[in-house]
Scaffold this motif. Sequence first.
Motif, PDB file in Angstrom:
ATOM      1  N   ARG A 314       0.626   9.857   0.306  1.00  0.00           N
ATOM      2  CA  ARG A 314       1.591   8.884  -0.210  1.00  0.00           C
ATOM      3  C   ARG A 314       1.226   7.474   0.208  1.00  0.00           C
ATOM      4  NH1 ARG A 314       6.832   7.321   1.730  1.00  0.00           N
ATOM      5  NH2 ARG A 314       6.580   8.765   3.473  1.00  0.00           N
ATOM      6  N   PHE A 315       0.742   7.310   1.439  1.00  0.00           N
ATOM      7  CA  PHE A 315       0.352   5.986   1.935  1.00  0.00           C
ATOM      8  C   PHE A 315      -0.823   5.423   1.137  1.00  0.00           C
ATOM      9  CE2 PHE A 315      -2.297   3.301   4.617  1.00  0.00           C
ATOM     10  CZ  PHE A 315      -1.378   2.351   5.047  1.00  0.00           C
ATOM     11  N   LYS A 316      -1.834   6.268   0.905  1.00  0.00           N
ATOM     12  CA  LYS A 316      -3.001   5.813   0.148  1.00  0.00           C
ATOM     13  C   LYS A 316      -2.625   5.414  -1.272  1.00  0.00           C
ATOM     14  CE  LYS A 316      -7.594   7.311  -1.401  1.00  0.00           C
ATOM     15  NZ  LYS A 316      -8.585   8.426  -1.393  1.00  0.00           N
ATOM     16  N   MET A 317      -1.785   6.226  -1.906  1.00  0.00           N
ATOM     17  CA  MET A 317      -1.355   5.942  -3.271  1.00  0.00           C
ATOM     18  C   MET A 317      -0.575   4.628  -3.330  1.00  0.00           C
ATOM     19  SD  MET A 317       0.993   8.325  -5.781  1.00  0.00           S
ATOM     20  CE  MET A 317      -0.090   9.726  -5.459  1.00  0.00           C
ATOM     21  N   ALA A 318       0.322   4.428  -2.354  1.00  0.00           N
ATOM     22  CA  ALA A 318       1.129   3.204  -2.326  1.00  0.00           C
ATOM     23  C   ALA A 318       0.261   1.981  -2.065  1.00  0.00           C
ATOM     24  CB  ALA A 318       2.206   3.329  -1.250  1.00  0.00           C
ATOM     25  N   TYR A 319      -0.705   2.105  -1.161  1.00  0.00           N
ATOM     26  CA  TYR A 319      -1.570   0.962  -0.834  1.00  0.00           C
ATOM     27  C   TYR A 319      -2.380   0.532  -2.061  1.00  0.00           C
ATOM     28  CZ  TYR A 319      -4.486  -2.080   2.021  1.00  0.00           C
ATOM     29  OH  TYR A 319      -5.113  -3.179   2.546  1.00  0.00           O
ATOM     30  N   MET A 320      -2.938   1.510  -2.785  1.00  0.00           N
ATOM     31  CA  MET A 320      -3.723   1.202  -3.970  1.00  0.00           C
ATOM     32  C   MET A 320      -2.848   0.584  -5.066  1.00  0.00           C
ATOM     33  SD  MET A 320      -6.770   2.042  -3.105  1.00  0.00           S
ATOM     34  CE  MET A 320      -7.655   2.043  -4.663  1.00  0.00           C
ATOM     35  N   LYS A 321      -1.642   1.075  -5.198  1.00  0.00           N
ATOM     36  CA  LYS A 321      -0.724   0.548  -6.204  1.00  0.00           C
ATOM     37  C   LYS A 321      -0.357  -0.895  -5.916  1.00  0.00           C
ATOM     38  CE  LYS A 321       2.564   0.864  -9.446  1.00  0.00           C
ATOM     39  NZ  LYS A 321       2.291   1.088 -10.873  1.00  0.00           N
ATOM     40  N   ALA A 337       5.720  -6.024  -5.940  1.00  0.00           N
ATOM     41  CA  ALA A 337       5.108  -5.281  -4.837  1.00  0.00           C
ATOM     42  C   ALA A 337       6.148  -4.948  -3.765  1.00  0.00           C
ATOM     43  CB  ALA A 337       3.959  -6.078  -4.239  1.00  0.00           C
ATOM     44  N   GLN A 338       7.010  -5.929  -3.455  1.00  0.00           N
ATOM     45  CA  GLN A 338       8.068  -5.680  -2.465  1.00  0.00           C
ATOM     46  C   GLN A 338       9.020  -4.579  -2.941  1.00  0.00           C
ATOM     47  OE1 GLN A 338       9.685  -9.648  -2.141  1.00  0.00           O
ATOM     48  NE2 GLN A 338       8.519 -10.106  -0.271  1.00  0.00           N
ATOM     49  N   TYR A 339       9.392  -4.656  -4.208  1.00  0.00           N
ATOM     50  CA  TYR A 339      10.303  -3.663  -4.778  1.00  0.00           C
ATOM     51  C   TYR A 339       9.682  -2.265  -4.716  1.00  0.00           C
ATOM     52  CZ  TYR A 339      13.235  -1.203  -8.144  1.00  0.00           C
ATOM     53  OH  TYR A 339      14.055  -0.298  -8.756  1.00  0.00           O
ATOM     54  N   TYR A 340       8.390  -2.183  -5.026  1.00  0.00           N
ATOM     55  CA  TYR A 340       7.720  -0.882  -5.016  1.00  0.00           C
ATOM     56  C   TYR A 340       7.651  -0.323  -3.599  1.00  0.00           C
ATOM     57  CZ  TYR A 340       4.160   2.701  -5.255  1.00  0.00           C
ATOM     58  OH  TYR A 340       3.488   3.887  -5.139  1.00  0.00           O
ATOM     59  N   LEU A 341       7.286  -1.146  -2.619  1.00  0.00           N
ATOM     60  CA  LEU A 341       7.186  -0.666  -1.243  1.00  0.00           C
ATOM     61  C   LEU A 341       8.541  -0.197  -0.718  1.00  0.00           C
ATOM     62  CD1 LEU A 341       4.720  -3.233   0.381  1.00  0.00           C
ATOM     63  CD2 LEU A 341       4.298  -0.828  -0.155  1.00  0.00           C
ATOM     64  N   GLU A 342       9.608  -0.872  -1.113  1.00  0.00           N
ATOM     65  CA  GLU A 342      10.945  -0.453  -0.702  1.00  0.00           C
ATOM     66  C   GLU A 342      11.304   0.904  -1.324  1.00  0.00           C
ATOM     67  OE1 GLU A 342      13.583  -3.585  -1.755  1.00  0.00           O
ATOM     68  OE2 GLU A 342      12.817  -4.974  -0.225  1.00  0.00           O
ATOM     69  N   SER A 343      10.856   1.126  -2.550  1.00  0.00           N
ATOM     70  CA  SER A 343      11.181   2.383  -3.231  1.00  0.00           C
ATOM     71  C   SER A 343      10.489   3.576  -2.580  1.00  0.00           C
ATOM     72  CB  SER A 343      10.797   2.306  -4.715  1.00  0.00           C
ATOM     73  OG  SER A 343       9.382   2.303  -4.885  1.00  0.00           O
ATOM     74  N   VAL A 344       9.351   3.335  -1.910  1.00  0.00           N
ATOM     75  CA  VAL A 344       8.633   4.431  -1.243  1.00  0.00           C
ATOM     76  C   VAL A 344       8.777   4.342   0.283  1.00  0.00           C
ATOM     77  CG1 VAL A 344       6.985   4.777  -3.116  1.00  0.00           C
ATOM     78  CG2 VAL A 344       6.447   3.128  -1.315  1.00  0.00           C
ATOM     79  N   HIS A 345       9.673   3.452   0.743  1.00  0.00           N
ATOM     80  CA  HIS A 345      10.017   3.318   2.171  1.00  0.00           C
ATOM     81  C   HIS A 345       8.802   2.959   3.041  1.00  0.00           C
ATOM     82  CE1 HIS A 345      13.798   5.077   0.898  1.00  0.00           C
ATOM     83  NE2 HIS A 345      13.173   6.138   0.448  1.00  0.00           N
ATOM     84  N   LEU A 346       7.957   2.073   2.530  1.00  0.00           N
ATOM     85  CA  LEU A 346       6.787   1.634   3.300  1.00  0.00           C
ATOM     86  C   LEU A 346       6.761   0.123   3.476  1.00  0.00           C
ATOM     87  CD1 LEU A 346       4.025   3.943   1.755  1.00  0.00           C
ATOM     88  CD2 LEU A 346       4.927   4.051   4.084  1.00  0.00           C
ATOM     89  N   GLN A 347       7.908  -0.529   3.292  1.00  0.00           N
ATOM     90  CA  GLN A 347       7.947  -1.990   3.372  1.00  0.00           C
ATOM     91  C   GLN A 347       7.695  -2.508   4.781  1.00  0.00           C
ATOM     92  OE1 GLN A 347      10.463  -0.009   2.747  1.00  0.00           O
ATOM     93  NE2 GLN A 347      12.378  -0.661   3.719  1.00  0.00           N
ATOM     94  N   GLU A 348       7.939  -1.675   5.806  1.00  0.00           N
ATOM     95  CA  GLU A 348       7.676  -2.098   7.188  1.00  0.00           C
ATOM     96  C   GLU A 348       6.291  -1.680   7.660  1.00  0.00           C
ATOM     97  OE1 GLU A 348      10.701  -0.735   9.802  1.00  0.00           O
ATOM     98  OE2 GLU A 348      12.354  -1.558   8.638  1.00  0.00           O
ATOM     99  N   THR A 349       5.606  -0.888   6.876  1.00  0.00           N
ATOM    100  CA  THR A 349       4.277  -0.389   7.264  1.00  0.00           C
ATOM    101  C   THR A 349       3.160  -1.174   6.584  1.00  0.00           C
ATOM    102  OG1 THR A 349       5.269   1.811   7.472  1.00  0.00           O
ATOM    103  CG2 THR A 349       2.875   1.689   7.470  1.00  0.00           C
TER     104      THR A 349
END
Length: 492
Positions: A314-321, A337-349
């Motif tokens: 999930r992390f790799k997919m989110a980073y590439m996206k 990008a912010q909206y997408y990271l929040e949707s996958v709960h990775l905005q702090e990572t």
Amino acid sequence: MPGIVWKSVHGKKYMVLRWKKWENGQSRVTKEIYIGDEERLARILENPGADLEITSLGYGATASVIAMDRTVGVKGIVDEIMGHRGSGMSPGDYVLLFVMNRLSDPRSKNGMAEWMATDFASTIYSQVSSQGYWNVMDRFTEPQIREIKVRIRDRLISMGYDRSRIFIDGSNFYTYMRENGMARRGHNKAHRYDLNQIAYYIEANEDYIPLYGDSYPGNEPDVNTFGMIVENVPDDSILIFDRGYNSEENVKKIEKRMYVGALIQSDHRDLMAIPLGRDSFTETRKRVYGREHRIIVYHSSRLEKRQIISFMKRFKMAYMKVRSIMASGDSDALIRAQYYLESVHLQETILLPDLRVNRERMHERLGMLGKGALFTDIENVKSGDIIDLYRKRNRVEHCFRTISMRDLMSPEYHWTDQKIRVHMLFSHIAYLFLALIYNRISEIGSLASTTEILKTIRITMLARGRSVRKVIKSEDERGRKAMDILGIRDLN
């Protein structure tokens, strides 16, 4: 011993092959086979296959449903509540026919006649139309639907099915129907966010038996449905539920019950920071959701392995996206990008705008993998047993997977809230029969494979004139065992 006798019908004589045996000093006929006149006997001897009509039909699912209903009595419950007059098919008959189809070859109401032509059900019921189904479904009211489910639940409990520990969870399935009171947009399990969905929940025991269940609008969050779920669970049952139901209001509703729930990791980082060895656990106490609870923090190496694989994917997919979004150069790229990271709960990572990885947060997240924290009001059960009990919650998830895999609730083509609720009642009963049959034959297959085993059982009818011989068999060893266990080799 068999012997040939002559019978006279309307002035014509016909041969009949008759078997007799002595019982209590008297000769009794045990079987008769119609032969006909001398010319027909000659044709049979010269060409044994002449005049022989052979029909092969699906049998396993339909016969199993009939046999199981003779024990549980669902048809009788439905007919008693709905009422039935006349000699035609009753509401209970329509329910059983629906169940037979779902466990055999799921069709829409329009496709039932085509399926019946290939199944043993056609020898029990007359051909039914979709209009016939709709007319019957129109009769079901909300109070009657609830009473049917309550009566079935009470019947199951009276038969000895375990209700000491009840696992509850919700799911949904998408539908191509337009939006109405039940079909709504929501967080779809199959990720079909472009379609409306219908939500439902199940209260199941450890044996996958659904003691109760209901449907609700597809846009209703799980946390809001907890009240209607709890009111249908016996007071002395232990409740085991998912994190999605956590709230102070919901915990207050069960303060007089025994229960086990799981805490959300990110909301309790202090508990996740407690050092644990591999596959170990510890206890503490903490006030959560308005009450002090017994807290059990545990680690599972098997869970950790699965979660690491899942998280890194999930992390790799989110980073590439996110990198692709930022590289687009669009004016709203940062917001997207912010909206997408929040949707996958990775905005702090993953930190924007430079896509830097927050190492401290990454280390913290990886440290949580394999860990869990349970909260409970049960004080007299060992920690390890509480953990094992919560792990069994995946059994209700297995119920949902089986329902989805075997199309027990879809296809669903109803436009009104009322018909959707009736369809969901029928579907719930279909899964109930599957679970009951599985529990009888669990030694030879899994819950998901039960329908495949039943499909191997077929009936062949050999008809010559008025004489009909039935042959029930399965080419699969599991099917033959199922016939014996379920007692459907000779269904009278």
